[in-house]
Design an enzyme around this catalytic site. Structure first.
Site, PDB file in Angstrom:
ATOM      1  N   GLY A 118       0.807  -1.226   0.000  1.00  0.00           N
ATOM      2  CA  GLY A 118       0.000   0.000   0.000  1.00  0.00           C
ATOM      3  C   GLY A 118       0.835   1.267   0.000  1.00  0.00           C
ATOM      4  O   GLY A 118       0.371   2.323   0.428  1.00  0.00           O
TER       5      GLY A 118
ATOM      6  N   ILE B  18      -5.256  -0.160   5.331  1.00  0.00           N
ATOM      7  CA  ILE B  18      -4.189   0.394   4.498  1.00  0.00           C
ATOM      8  C   ILE B  18      -4.734   0.642   3.090  1.00  0.00           C
ATOM      9  O   ILE B  18      -5.765   0.096   2.701  1.00  0.00           O
ATOM     10  CB  ILE B  18      -2.953  -0.536   4.439  1.00  0.00           C
ATOM     11  CG1 ILE B  18      -3.251  -1.846   3.708  1.00  0.00           C
ATOM     12  CG2 ILE B  18      -2.454  -0.819   5.838  1.00  0.00           C
ATOM     13  CD1 ILE B  18      -2.009  -2.690   3.440  1.00  0.00           C
ATOM     14  N   CYS B  19      -4.030   1.473   2.367  1.00  0.00           N
ATOM     15  CA  CYS B  19      -4.402   1.836   1.006  1.00  0.00           C
ATOM     16  C   CYS B  19      -4.291   0.614   0.107  1.00  0.00           C
ATOM     17  O   CYS B  19      -3.316  -0.123   0.235  1.00  0.00           O
ATOM     18  CB  CYS B  19      -3.442   2.933   0.514  1.00  0.00           C
ATOM     19  SG  CYS B  19      -4.116   3.919  -0.798  1.00  0.00           S
ATOM     20  N   PRO B  20      -5.189   0.334  -0.789  1.00  0.00           N
ATOM     21  CA  PRO B  20      -6.428   1.019  -1.144  1.00  0.00           C
ATOM     22  C   PRO B  20      -7.670   0.313  -0.615  1.00  0.00           C
ATOM     23  O   PRO B  20      -8.727   0.393  -1.210  1.00  0.00           O
ATOM     24  CB  PRO B  20      -6.414   0.907  -2.666  1.00  0.00           C
ATOM     25  CG  PRO B  20      -5.836  -0.461  -2.914  1.00  0.00           C
ATOM     26  CD  PRO B  20      -4.910  -0.759  -1.750  1.00  0.00           C
ATOM     27  N   HIS B  46      -8.740   7.368   6.385  1.00  0.00           N
ATOM     28  CA  HIS B  46      -7.746   7.341   5.306  1.00  0.00           C
ATOM     29  C   HIS B  46      -8.054   8.473   4.316  1.00  0.00           C
ATOM     30  O   HIS B  46      -8.937   8.329   3.472  1.00  0.00           O
ATOM     31  CB  HIS B  46      -7.829   5.974   4.620  1.00  0.00           C
ATOM     32  CG  HIS B  46      -6.778   5.749   3.583  1.00  0.00           C
ATOM     33  ND1 HIS B  46      -5.427   5.859   3.856  1.00  0.00           N
ATOM     34  CD2 HIS B  46      -6.868   5.426   2.273  1.00  0.00           C
ATOM     35  CE1 HIS B  46      -4.736   5.597   2.740  1.00  0.00           C
ATOM     36  NE2 HIS B  46      -5.592   5.346   1.774  1.00  0.00           N
TER      37      HIS B  46
END
Lengths: 392, 87
Positions: A118, B18-20, B46
């Site tokens: 990420g 966490i991304c995404p 986020h």
């Protein structure tokens, strides 16, 4: 809170300046990079991933503009450093790196790793400053991966890297030609990502709160300060600023990059338990973010750059009210972050740089290795995108 | 913010993610909504999700409203745009 953080940054500056002016200069560059990365959420991992995941080119457009700005700046500096390209001399500190299988494999592993975790290395550093716990785990993975790459470095060097060519475009087509080809290629990528975005459908612009017409000078100044310190920056000016900062740093000393420094920490820690990888062949002669053997010292100008990035992002996040400890609840995220970090570390080790050193500083160096790394980075990001969609 | 008449609007809590994943989990939750469910609330910490979710929601036929809850937390309310089936 944010003011206290900035005051602390000034104290560190003064202490560093007293020790070595290089330390304080790199501290300021680090703060600036960290600040801009956080304010714009300038994420290289999402630049690649979002094209495949959602047909969204926001970050990629910023990255392309940053590359274009840096290419013009680097091109001008390098044309002063090496006026006669026919002599076969390389610009001393530009990231013209040996090009070979290690470049492609490094890009591929890095691309997969950054999507799994990420965030790439710079992305993890600015998110560490924002309080993302998973990014600290990813960074530990990067340190581990860099150490593993240091153990295998001499093998790579012997079978491949020692004989790999360093291809610098100005040697082939002169300074103006190299810059022109680079800018045209960046424009080509821009058209390509736009076409992907248009096929994907609607894109909603960032939601903005309606601002009333400022009534006085102080009102106006407050609104400017709000745009700089609180509201997220649009990505294009951020890309241009990062490209410009990279040119300044290159002019002052060397292009932006830091995985070499992070490898110095890993190797240094390994040597504390007598597990250091030993002498690394050829690294003294190579520019870029090549692995750095532990020198037994603690302070180094690059340490101030990396810590400056972390602290700049932390102060920026505090100022914007975006700092928060974010703890993932799903265990698999820690495994993803650590594993992705290790892949990034190993990839950056053999490719001699991350999305910064091997891409954001290499394409502007008018070096072919930057393009090869970028292409394989995209392929790796595509693979990573397939993987994260299968992890709940 | 419009109040939905239904007593229970589903809420998806993606804090800490966490991304995404905030965006990905929102998209899969929107796809799983039943025909009579008009809205979904997402709680996130986020910031990039504030840029990715509106686009992905619009592509599925949802309108986005963001409410700042302070302390780097946002409530994103996604409401089905009437007369659209979603793409």
């Amino acid at each position: 809170m944010a003011l206290t953080a900035w005051a602390a940054a000034v104290v560190v500056y003064m202490a560093a300046h007293a020790a070595d002016t290089g330390f304080s200069m790199f501290w300021v560059f680090g703060l600036a990079f960290g600040f801009v990365l956080q304010r714009a959420r300038f994420c290289f991992a999402s630049a690649f991933r979002d094209i495949f995941l959602m047909g969204h080119s926001r970050n990629m457009r910023g990255l392309l503009l940053g590359l274009a700005v840096a290419s013009v700046g680097f091109g001008l500096v390098m044309s002063q450093q090496v006026p006669m390209t026919s002599l076969g001399v390389y610009p001393p500190s530009a990231n013209v790196l040996p090009l070979g299988i290690h470049t492609g494999l490094g890009g591929l592993l890095f691309g997969m790793g950054m999507v799994l975790a990420g965030g790439c290395v710079s992305g993890s550093i600015y998110r560490m400053g924002e309080g993302y716990v998973a990014s600290w785990v990813a960074f530990a993975g990067v340190m581990g991966g860099l150490l593993v790459s240091a153990y295998t470095w001499n093998w790579w060097w012997d079978i491949h890297i020692a004989d790999a060519p360093r291809i610098w475009l100005p040697h082939w087509i002169g300074h103006p030609g190299a810059l022109l080809v680079t800018l045209l290629a960046l424009a080509g990528v821009y058209v390509w990502v736009l076409s992907i975005e248009h096929r994907a459908g609607i894109v909603v612009p960032p939601l903005s709160r309606s601002h009333s017409q400022p009534e006085s000078v102080s009102d106006d100044l407050r609104s400017v300060a709000h745009s700089l310190f609180v509201k997220a920056w649009p990505v294009l000016p951020a890309g241009a600023v990062l490209g410009g900062l990279n040119v300044l740093l290159f002019t002052a000393q060397e292009p932006w990059g830091f995985t070499g420094e992070v490898s110095r920490w890993s190797v240094g820690m390994a040597s504390l338990v007598n597990a250091a990888p030993g002498p690394l062949a050829g690294v003294e002669e190579l520019p870029g973010c090549v692995l750095v053997p532990s020198d037994g010292l603690f302070f180094n100008h690059m340490l101030f750059l990396v810590c400056g990035m972390l602290f700049g992002s932390f102060a920026a996040a505090l100022g914007a009210g975006e700092f928060k400890l974010r703890v993932p609840r799903r265990t698999v995220r820690y495994a993803q972050s650590l594993g992705g970090g290790v892949l990034m570390g190993y990839g950056a080790g053999i490719a001699m740089g991350c999305t910064i050193g091997a891409l954001f500083s290499a394409i502007p160096s008018l070096a072919v290795n930057g393009w090869v790394f970028g292409a394989f980075l995209a392929l790796g990001a595509w693979l990573g995108t397939q993987m994260i969609q299968r992890i709940e | 913010m419009t109040k939905t008449p239904e007593a229970s609007v589903k809420t998806l809590d993606v804090r800490g993610e966490i991304c995404p994943y905030p965006m990905m989990r929102t998209v899969s939750a929107l796809k799983k909504l039943q025909g009579d469910e008009r809205a979904l609330e997402v709680v996130t910490d986020h910031p990039p999700a504030l840029q990715t979710i509106p686009t992905q929601a619009a592509r599925l036929g949802f309108r986005t409203e963001v409410e700042e809850k302070g302390a780097s937390e946002w409530l994103i309310v996604l409401t089905r745009i009437e007369g659209e089936d979603g793409a």
